[in-house]
Design an enzyme around this catalytic site. Structure first.
Site, PDB file in Angstrom:
ATOM      1  N   ASP A   1     -14.388  17.778 -42.813  1.00 56.71           N
ATOM      2  CA  ASP A   1     -13.423  17.901 -43.923  1.00 56.71           C
ATOM      3  C   ASP A   1     -13.140  19.370 -44.212  1.00 56.71           C
ATOM      4  O   ASP A   1     -11.988  19.773 -44.427  1.00 56.71           O
ATOM      5  CB  ASP A   1     -13.975  17.255 -45.192  1.00 56.71           C
TER       6      ASP A   1
ATOM      7  N   ASN B   1     -14.096  15.370 -33.850  1.00 53.70           N
ATOM      8  CA  ASN B   1     -15.316  15.975 -33.316  1.00 53.70           C
ATOM      9  C   ASN B   1     -15.452  15.556 -31.858  1.00 53.70           C
ATOM     10  O   ASN B   1     -14.706  14.715 -31.346  1.00 53.70           O
ATOM     11  CB  ASN B   1     -16.536  15.610 -34.161  1.00 53.70           C
TER      12      ASN B   1
ATOM     13  N   GLU C   1     -15.869  11.821 -31.038  1.00 55.13           N
ATOM     14  CA  GLU C   1     -14.614  11.098 -31.240  1.00 55.13           C
ATOM     15  C   GLU C   1     -13.617  11.415 -30.133  1.00 55.13           C
ATOM     16  O   GLU C   1     -12.904  10.532 -29.639  1.00 55.13           O
ATOM     17  CB  GLU C   1     -14.018  11.453 -32.600  1.00 55.13           C
TER      18      GLU C   1
END
Length: 323
Positions: free
Chosen positions: A273, A209, A212
């Site tokens: 996920d 993301n 990150e």
């Protein structure tokens, strides 16, 4: 069903339809390896003030369990025409038994690697309809080298078409494991934590993301992050930005954008996920970076419109396309 606006785009529809056609035309054997979690949702109401202290007494009315982390990636992959086996560290405990039942119910075969640490459980408390707080019961222990080597052999011997790696920095993902998996030559699609991004150099995909990605690179905008990470780690990088879509680059030279749907968000738990499962489902069957990104942002947006840690079926995707 929540309302959305981006579906009216002919380009988006065409890309998603191409991805659906590719997914429907070929089943895949997928191994998911990573940090498995049990997501628990506890619904309650404020009963009264405790006589023991100035604190509320909450009466539980309902409990729900969902596969989380790598288990959620596996559950979403299974809905997209794949035979899925899941590997990950877990405790030999009641939480693992519940998690095993939940993933089995979603057509996923689970092979836990038992650890001295307990199975990670994330409990979300929803009181009087409001998400109040989350309780995390976890203890991260890195997988020993011998276990990592054994696990890599087990994964490769399963002869999958591709490997999905879901990294929550809880101990399953190590450099030893990734090095062994990369030596197999199998396509590896991963969602690494910043501390482990170097393990994923030369893989098929990394999908951090935006927050990150900023920690993984010297960049401060998602387009630059995607380009820098793709070039630096010799992989395709897609930086996900929630409701703001995703930016992707295959070689670090050109970056493309895929929008998210405009949905009423119920829960963002597990959206990354879902993105990893959806992107790999399309790309591993020959779809382009652009089509795979369009499909993954579409599917993960649908997931956020649903309560809990949700999976999205092919039937649901088709229904949203008709809106």
């Amino acid at each position: 069903m929540a309302s959305h606006s981006s579906v009216s785009s002919a380009t988006n529809k065409a890309a998603i339809q191409r991805a659906l056609q590719a997914i429907g035309s070929k089943g895949l054997k997928v191994v998911v390896v990573g940090d498995v979690l049990l997501d628990q949702y506890i619904y309650c109401f404020n009963k009264k003030v405790s006589p023991e202290a100035p604190a509320p007494i909450l009466q539980i009315t309902q409990k729900e369990f969902y596969p989380g982390g790598a288990a959620n990636t596996a559950a979403n992959s299974a809905t997209l025409n794949a035979e899925v086996t899941l590997f990950g560290l877990a405790g030999n405990d009641a939480a693992c038994s519940v998690l095993t039942q939940e993933v089995n119910d979603r057509s996923v075969e689970f092979s836990p690697v038992f650890s001295e640490a307990p199975t990670t459980v994330k409990s979300r408390i929803i009181c009087d309809g409001e998400y109040q707080f989350r309780l995390d019961d976890e203890q991260a222990l890195a997988m020993p080298i011998a276990h990592a080597e054994f696990l890599a052999k087990a994964i490769v011997s399963d002869k999958p078409d591709l490997i999905l790696v879901s990294d929550y920095h809880k101990g399953t993902i190590t450099g030893t494991l990734l090095d062994a998996l990369k030596q197999s030559g199998l396509p590896i699609y991963g969602d690494p934590k910043p501390e482990h991004v170097g393990f994923f150099k030369g893989t098929q995909l990394i999908s951090p993301n935006f927050g990150e990605a900023c920690l993984m690179s010297p960049c401060v905008d998602p387009r630059s992050c995607a380009s820098w990470l793709a070039k630096h780690y010799q992989t395709t990088c897609v930086v996900t930005c929630g409701p703001h879509g995703a930016y992707g680059s295959e070689d670090g030279n050109q970056t493309i954008y895929a929008p998210a749907l405009n949905v009423k968000v119920d829960s963002v738990a597990g959206a990354g996920d879902t993105f990893l499962a959806a992107y790999s489902a399309a790309h591993a069957r020959g779809c382009s970076l652009s089509d795979s990104m369009e499909f993954a942002t579409f599917v993960s947006s649908i997931a956020t419109s649903k309560p809990g840690t949700a999976v999205v079926t092919i039937e649901e995707i088709k229904q949203w396309l008709q809106e």
